[in-house]
Design a protein around this motif. Structure first.
Motif, short mmCIF file in Angstrom:
data_model
loop_
_atom_site.label_atom_id
_atom_site.label_comp_id
_atom_site.label_asym_id
_atom_site.label_seq_id
_atom_site.Cartn_x
_atom_site.Cartn_y
_atom_site.Cartn_z
N MET A 142 0.82 -1.19 0.00
CA MET A 142 0.00 0.00 0.00
C MET A 142 0.87 1.25 0.00
SD MET A 142 -2.22 -1.94 2.70
CE MET A 142 -2.70 -3.53 2.07
N LEU A 143 0.26 2.40 -0.29
CA LEU A 143 1.00 3.64 -0.38
C LEU A 143 1.80 3.87 0.88
CD1 LEU A 143 1.37 6.16 -2.20
CD2 LEU A 143 -0.41 7.24 -0.85
N ALA A 144 3.08 4.15 0.69
CA ALA A 144 3.95 4.32 1.85
C ALA A 144 3.63 5.62 2.58
CB ALA A 144 5.41 4.33 1.41
N TYR A 145 3.53 5.55 3.87
CA TYR A 145 3.42 6.75 4.68
C TYR A 145 4.05 6.45 6.02
CZ TYR A 145 -0.76 4.57 6.73
OH TYR A 145 -1.63 3.72 7.34
N ARG A 146 4.67 7.48 6.60
CA ARG A 146 5.54 7.27 7.74
C ARG A 146 4.80 7.29 9.07
NH1 ARG A 146 11.12 8.46 6.75
NH2 ARG A 146 11.49 8.90 4.56
N ALA A 147 5.44 6.72 10.07
CA ALA A 147 4.99 6.92 11.45
C ALA A 147 5.61 8.23 11.91
CB ALA A 147 5.47 5.78 12.33
N GLN A 166 -5.88 4.68 12.12
CA GLN A 166 -4.73 5.40 12.66
C GLN A 166 -4.84 6.90 12.36
OE1 GLN A 166 -2.72 3.49 14.52
NE2 GLN A 166 -4.15 1.89 13.87
N PRO A 167 -4.19 7.73 13.16
CA PRO A 167 -4.10 9.15 12.79
C PRO A 167 -3.50 9.29 11.40
CG PRO A 167 -3.26 8.79 15.01
CD PRO A 167 -3.48 7.44 14.42
N TYR A 168 -4.04 10.14 10.59
CA TYR A 168 -3.64 10.32 9.19
C TYR A 168 -3.90 9.08 8.34
CZ TYR A 168 -0.82 13.82 11.72
OH TYR A 168 -0.40 14.82 12.57
N GLY A 169 -4.76 8.18 8.84
CA GLY A 169 -4.94 6.89 8.18
C GLY A 169 -5.62 6.96 6.82
N LEU A 170 -6.29 8.06 6.50
CA LEU A 170 -6.96 8.19 5.20
C LEU A 170 -6.09 8.91 4.18
CD1 LEU A 170 -10.57 9.08 6.40
CD2 LEU A 170 -9.52 6.83 6.08
N LEU A 171 -4.88 9.27 4.57
CA LEU A 171 -3.96 9.95 3.66
C LEU A 171 -3.72 9.17 2.37
CD1 LEU A 171 -1.57 11.86 2.83
CD2 LEU A 171 -0.12 10.47 4.32
N ARG A 172 -3.52 7.87 2.50
CA ARG A 172 -3.10 7.07 1.34
C ARG A 172 -4.13 7.12 0.22
NH1 ARG A 172 -3.76 1.06 4.13
NH2 ARG A 172 -5.54 1.59 5.41
N ALA A 179 -7.89 8.43 -12.23
CA ALA A 179 -8.61 7.29 -11.67
C ALA A 179 -8.38 6.02 -12.47
CB ALA A 179 -10.10 7.61 -11.59
N ASP A 180 -8.16 6.14 -13.81
CA ASP A 180 -7.98 4.96 -14.64
C ASP A 180 -6.52 4.57 -14.82
OD1 ASP A 180 -7.20 7.11 -16.15
OD2 ASP A 180 -8.36 6.57 -17.95
N HIS A 181 -5.62 5.22 -14.09
CA HIS A 181 -4.20 4.86 -14.15
C HIS A 181 -3.98 3.58 -13.34
CE1 HIS A 181 0.18 5.17 -13.65
NE2 HIS A 181 0.17 6.02 -14.65
N PRO A 182 -3.13 2.65 -13.80
CA PRO A 182 -2.91 1.41 -13.03
C PRO A 182 -2.47 1.64 -11.59
CG PRO A 182 -2.00 1.20 -15.23
CD PRO A 182 -2.41 2.65 -15.09
N TYR A 183 -1.78 2.76 -11.33
CA TYR A 183 -1.36 3.07 -9.97
C TYR A 183 -2.31 4.07 -9.30
CZ TYR A 183 3.06 0.75 -11.14
OH TYR A 183 4.01 -0.17 -11.51
N GLY A 184 -3.52 4.20 -9.86
CA GLY A 184 -4.45 5.21 -9.41
C GLY A 184 -5.39 4.78 -8.31
N HIS A 185 -5.22 3.60 -7.75
CA HIS A 185 -6.00 3.19 -6.58
C HIS A 185 -5.08 2.41 -5.65
CE1 HIS A 185 -6.37 -0.37 -9.27
NE2 HIS A 185 -6.35 -1.05 -8.13
N THR A 186 -5.43 2.38 -4.38
CA THR A 186 -4.58 1.74 -3.39
C THR A 186 -4.70 0.22 -3.46
OG1 THR A 186 -6.30 1.84 -1.70
CG2 THR A 186 -4.78 3.70 -1.82
N THR A 187 -3.69 -0.45 -2.98
CA THR A 187 -3.66 -1.91 -3.00
C THR A 187 -4.76 -2.51 -2.12
OG1 THR A 187 -1.28 -1.89 -3.41
CG2 THR A 187 -2.21 -3.91 -2.55
N ILE A 188 -5.10 -1.87 -1.05
CA ILE A 188 -6.12 -2.42 -0.15
C ILE A 188 -7.50 -2.38 -0.79
CG2 ILE A 188 -6.70 -0.27 1.05
CD1 ILE A 188 -6.14 -3.66 2.76
N GLY A 189 -7.73 -1.49 -1.76
CA GLY A 189 -8.99 -1.46 -2.48
C GLY A 189 -10.10 -0.76 -1.72
#
Length: 951
Positions: free
Chosen positions: A1-6, A182-188, A198-208
């Motif tokens: 999934m999209l990387a985001y830091r702690a 998590q805090p900031y959990g909707l950032l990804r 939206a139609d780009h192959p990388y345009g949606h998160t892996t979790i779906g």
């Protein structure tokens, strides 16, 4: 999934140097021994391999490493979320879970036969470009691992039933909730939508999306498997105690008859030339501090600019001495944390800037300063020293990580990634060579090409959380389903496991320095790295009772300056050496650790000793570091885990020094701390007469002792040492539920704990064996009940929380909010039945013994593992050869002995429960459980932290 830091980790920092101070830096660092050249570090990274391809297209790569009788098995499929069409987001990840639920000829949970053979590092992951499965097994169990992997590759669809699909759909949706909670959990989600069409192959998160997961049908998932999981779309890597001559017939036997499938085709995925929507957006979430996030779409890992972008990110915001740290955090004090990261995928990449705004500062000002710093970087580029420091640090970390043959980042992973993403198993060498070849000009050119374009910006501010899309409500009943029979004929039984070789734990040697500091040493020669820990008899139990947070602030200030170096000089010297110097603490010990290429051992230990022995605690930096700790406290009050960690110790360890374990401390106390308080703590606790040095190195003991003697042998204590006082008896707990109100929580975090009356110095092996079937493993009853049977949780665990003077039993269970009450009831029932009517079975006992004995070589594969074991043995009063002789201890145990020991210490009636969730939704559920329910707002857990302190 999209990387985001702690966010809001304690950092070490200093104001920007003036020209005069910069000149002083050069003079002082000249006294530090010269580091080894980058070329020497590059040569240390080598993973020789051989490969062959089966007729069905399966690519097999073999790396031989005889350091231990183990083999890493890693299967990588060329399918990830970028292959998902509209309406089927999350399918690749959902299928990752489905492939752990048994196959046609190996029905039942995939982890069962793996745990029986003592597998370690077993898991699976999904990302944009791939799905992978991996396990490290004893050499004699390799045939079994290959049987299991081949059966789910070639014989899976008959084992996927509607019940299995519904079960794993629920698990995945709770995994999604757990991240979203998590805090900031909707950032990804927002960032991905803001950067890619939206139609780009990388345009949606892996979790779906929850809606797509809800809509997944049995026919959908079976068609997904048939389209993507053929052997011709996979890479199999075997790394460890194996060679091609042995591997080829085994692989042919188990995988050779699997037919080819459709070819996986990478979808067109160009780097977007523009943004799909607004360049700047604001999102509301219940967060303690505003986040400013900026992102560019950039080329992926196969592009010529990849190495330059990696260095640019490191110089801007990846190093301890990065420009963002030096200016935004340490100089202008506009942010409490700032970072930059380049994340390369197979076809595209992202370049991310993140700043956590200091309370009271205008977020737009921080945004402007980020833009200005990037513009300055594009104008002038990095210095040669910045490039060299980043490359050296990165190479050192990579060398250390490649000691492991498997897992998330070992040698099998490096080979598989190269083969799948770049059609070259040895691509890691090209990456490192490109990194080592970077110059200021090449880094500037890469950054110019991509970071001069407009970025997407997202600001996340405190407020009622933006709308959250949850899954459809499902009935709470258990899924009960008959085992799946084999439907494609009998491939024969699981292969037998041969005699597993015993653990060869390295010899541990002890000696003393001139001043009496004990040196505990073990030799590991797999990688040219030295790891050392300076361990003090202090820990959280030594924190100042009426000034909680003193220890953490003291540690955070240790590398802010010494008598000879300031913070920037320390950070830069560390980076030039490729050294990692970190501080930390457990309940009983406070540590300063060092990891350094052995070629830089003398220089690395000189810097390490200077930090340990001569911290100056500069007044000029104290206010800023306090602000960072205060911001961390505020963040803990928005985090489910942070809230539990602040509340539970006070309930289960009342009257004990262990009750001081309350996150980052008390806000008011931290605000009031002075330099004198820190000096007093350091002199009382971080002193030579409370210290031991643990070392694992490829260098001989004589050399290591000589170096340590030169650094620490003349260190004398001053002042009065601190003392820790533990009560003679453990206070009882009052069984109840403490509900911490955290609005807008899609999940509740449940934590339960009960004192046991044990000490860490007691023999806990019978209890640990007994806990394997309750909460200590994936197959434990707590996890199987709430995750697999009821699918209310992504994962549940229960463990003995071992400390020197206490061992409470603690359960953690994140569950979907609407099942919080039933989940607590289920946990109580599971624990009660385990110690009364449904104790450990003979099969569970056998599995625990097999796993415990057969996993030993994998458990202690790396120097990290050995170093941790050496410290644990010393803390708990065990002999240095404890793990070398533990197999006999396992085999001497009996089921009645384990059952009796478990029943004697776990009392279900003595549990106190902490629940973090939305009180309006959760309290009515808890009120039905027959326990008193106390409700407190999250802000009351530690009081309201002050917004900031003076600069």
């Amino acid at each position: 999934m999209l990387a985001y830091r702690a966010f809001l980790t304690a950092g070490c920092a200093l104001a920007v140097l003036s020209q005069a101070a910069a000149a002083q830096t050069a003079a002082q660092t000249a006294a530090v021994p010269a580091p080894a050249p980058v070329s020497q570090l590059v040569k240390a990274v080598d993973i020789p391999y051989q490969e062959f391809t089966l007729k069905n297209g399966l690519r097999v790569i073999v790396h031989t490493d005889r350091k231990a009788p183990i083999v890493a098995v890693s299967v990588w499929y060329d399918v990830g979320s970028k292959h998902e069409p509209k309406g089927k987001t999350g399918f690749a990840h959902l299928f990752e879970h489905l492939m752990f639920n048994g196959s046609e000829n190996a029905p039942g949970d995939f982890f069962e036969p793996l745990q029986q053979v003592g597998a370690t590092d077993f898991n699976g992951t999904t990302y944009f470009d791939r799905t992978n499965y991996f396990e490290t097994v004893p050499t004699k169990a390799l045939a079994r691992a290959l049987y299991l992997e081949s059966d789910r590759m070639g014989h899976l669809t008959g084992a996927i039933t509607q019940g299995v699909l519904d079960e794993q759909r629920g698990v995945v949706q709770n995994e999604k909730r757990q991240g979203d909670n998590q805090p900031y959990g909707l950032l990804r989600y927002k960032a991905t939508e803001g950067l890619f069409p939206a139609d780009h192959p990388y345009g949606h998160t892996t979790i779906g999306s929850m809606a797509d997961l809800d809509a997944a049908s049995l026919a959908d998932v079976k068609n997904w498997f048939r389209s993507h999981y053929g052997p011709n779309n996979a890479v199999l890597v075997l790394a460890g105690d194996i060679d091609v001559a042995t591997a080829r017939p085994l692989v042919e036997r188990y995988f050779g008859d699997i037919p080819r499938g459709p070819e996986s085709v990478a979808p067109p995925a160009p780097v977007p030339t523009g943004l799909p929507g607004p360049a700047k957006e604001v999102m509301k979430d219940r967060v303690a501090a505003t986040m400013v996030f900026k992102e560019w779409a950039v080329p992926g890992l196969n592009d010529k600019d990849a190495a330059g972008l990696q260095v640019a990110a490191g110089v801007l915001g990846g190093l301890a001495s990065s420009r963002f740290d030096n200016v935004l955090v340490k100089g202008e004090k506009l942010a409490v944390q700032a970072s930059a990261e380049y994340e390369p995928f197979a076809q595209v990449g992202t370049f991310q800037l993140t700043a956590i705004v200091r309370p009271g500062v205008d977020a737009n000002l921080v945004s402007q300063r980020l833009d200005q710093l990037v513009a300055e970087f594009l104008k002038t580029g990095p210095t040669a020293d910045e490039v060299n420091r980043y490359v050296t640090s990165t190479l050192s970390s990579r060398i250390d990580g490649l000691e492991a043959v498997g897992g998330f980042g070992g040698k099998a992973t490096a080979l598989a990634e190269g083969a799948l993403y770049s059609n070259d198993p040895g691509f890691y060498k090209k990456q490192l060579a490109a990194l080592a070849a970077q110059t200021p000009a090449s880094v500037k050119a890469a950054a110019d090409r991509w970071l001069s374009r407009p970025s997407y910006e997202l600001q996340i501010v405190n407020g009622e959380r933006d709308a959250y899309a949850d899954a459809k409500a499902v009935p709470p009943a258990k899924v009960v389903e008959a085992p799946t029979p084999a439907v494609k004929g009998d491939r024969g039984p699981l292969p037998e496991v041969g005699e597993i070789a015993g653990l060869s734990f390295p010899k541990v040697e002890r000696t003393k320095l001139s001043n009496g500091i004990e040196l505990i040493y073990a030799n590991r020669s797999v990688v040219p790295i030295t790891q050392a820990v300076l361990s003090f008899d202090a820990g959280v139990a030594a924190d100042v009772a009426d000034k909680l947070g003193t220890q953490q602030l003291t540690l955070a200030m240790m590398d802010e300056g010494t008598k000879g170096l300031n913070s920037i000089q320390i950070a830069e010297a560390r980076e030039r050496l490729g050294a990692a110097i970190d501080s930390g603490s457990s309940a009983d010990r406070t540590t300063l650790s060092l990891r350094v290429p052995s070629a830089n051992l003398a220089a690395g230990t000189q810097l390490w000793a200077d930090i340990a022995r001569a911290p100056s605690f500069p007044e000029s930096e104290l206010g800023r570091v306090k602000n960072q700790q205060l911001a961390g406290i505020a963040q803990e009050l928005t985090s489910p885990q942070g809230l539990v960690q602040r509340v539970l110790p006070k309930l289960v360890s009342a009257g004990s020094p262990y009750a001081k374990a309350q996150g980052s401390g008390d806000a008011a106390a931290v605000q009031s701390l002075t330099r004198a308080d820190l000096v007093a703590f350091q002199q009382a606790w971080l002193r030579p007469d409370k210290a031991k040095i643990f070392v694992v190195s490829d260098r001989p003991l004589a050399e290591v002792r000589q170096v340590m003697e030169a650094r620490f042998g003349d260190w004398k204590p001053s002042g009065t040492p601190g003392t820790k006082t533990f009560p003679a008896t453990v206070n009882g707990v009052t069984p109840r539920i403490v509900l911490i109100d955290r609005p807008d929580s899609p999940q509740s975090l449940i934590a339960g704990a009960s004192p046991t009356g044990l000490k860490g110095t007691d023999d806990l092996l019978p209890l640990e064996v007994g806990n394997d079937a309750l909460g200590g493993s994936f197959l434990g009853r707590l996890n199987m009940d709430l995750r697999e049977d009821r699918h209310w949780s992504y994962g549940v665990q229960g463990n003995y929380s071992r400390k020197a003077m206490a061992v409470p039993y603690v359960v953690y269970a994140p569950v979907q909010a609407d099942q919080t009450g039933p989940a607590v009831a289920a946990l109580r029932d599971d624990v009660t039945q385990y110690v009364t009517t449904k104790p450990m079975t003979q099969d569970e006992f056998t599995r625990a013994i097999n796993s415990g004995t057969r996993s030993l070589s994998g458990d202690f594969e790396t120097s990290d593992n050995v170093l941790a074991a050496m410290q644990s043995n010393d803390l708990y009063g065990r002999p240095d050869d404890y793990y070398a002789t533990i197999t006999q201890k396992y085999r001497a145990l009996t089921l009645p002995q384990v059952t009796q020991a478990t029943k004697a210490v776990i009392d279900p009636a003595r549990f106190v429960w902490v629940v973090v969730g939305e009180a309006a939704k959760v309290k009515p559920q808890l009120d039905t459980l027959g326990l008193p329910v106390e409700v407190m707002p999250a802000a009351a857990v530690a009081g309201t932290p002050p917004a900031s302190v003076a600069k």
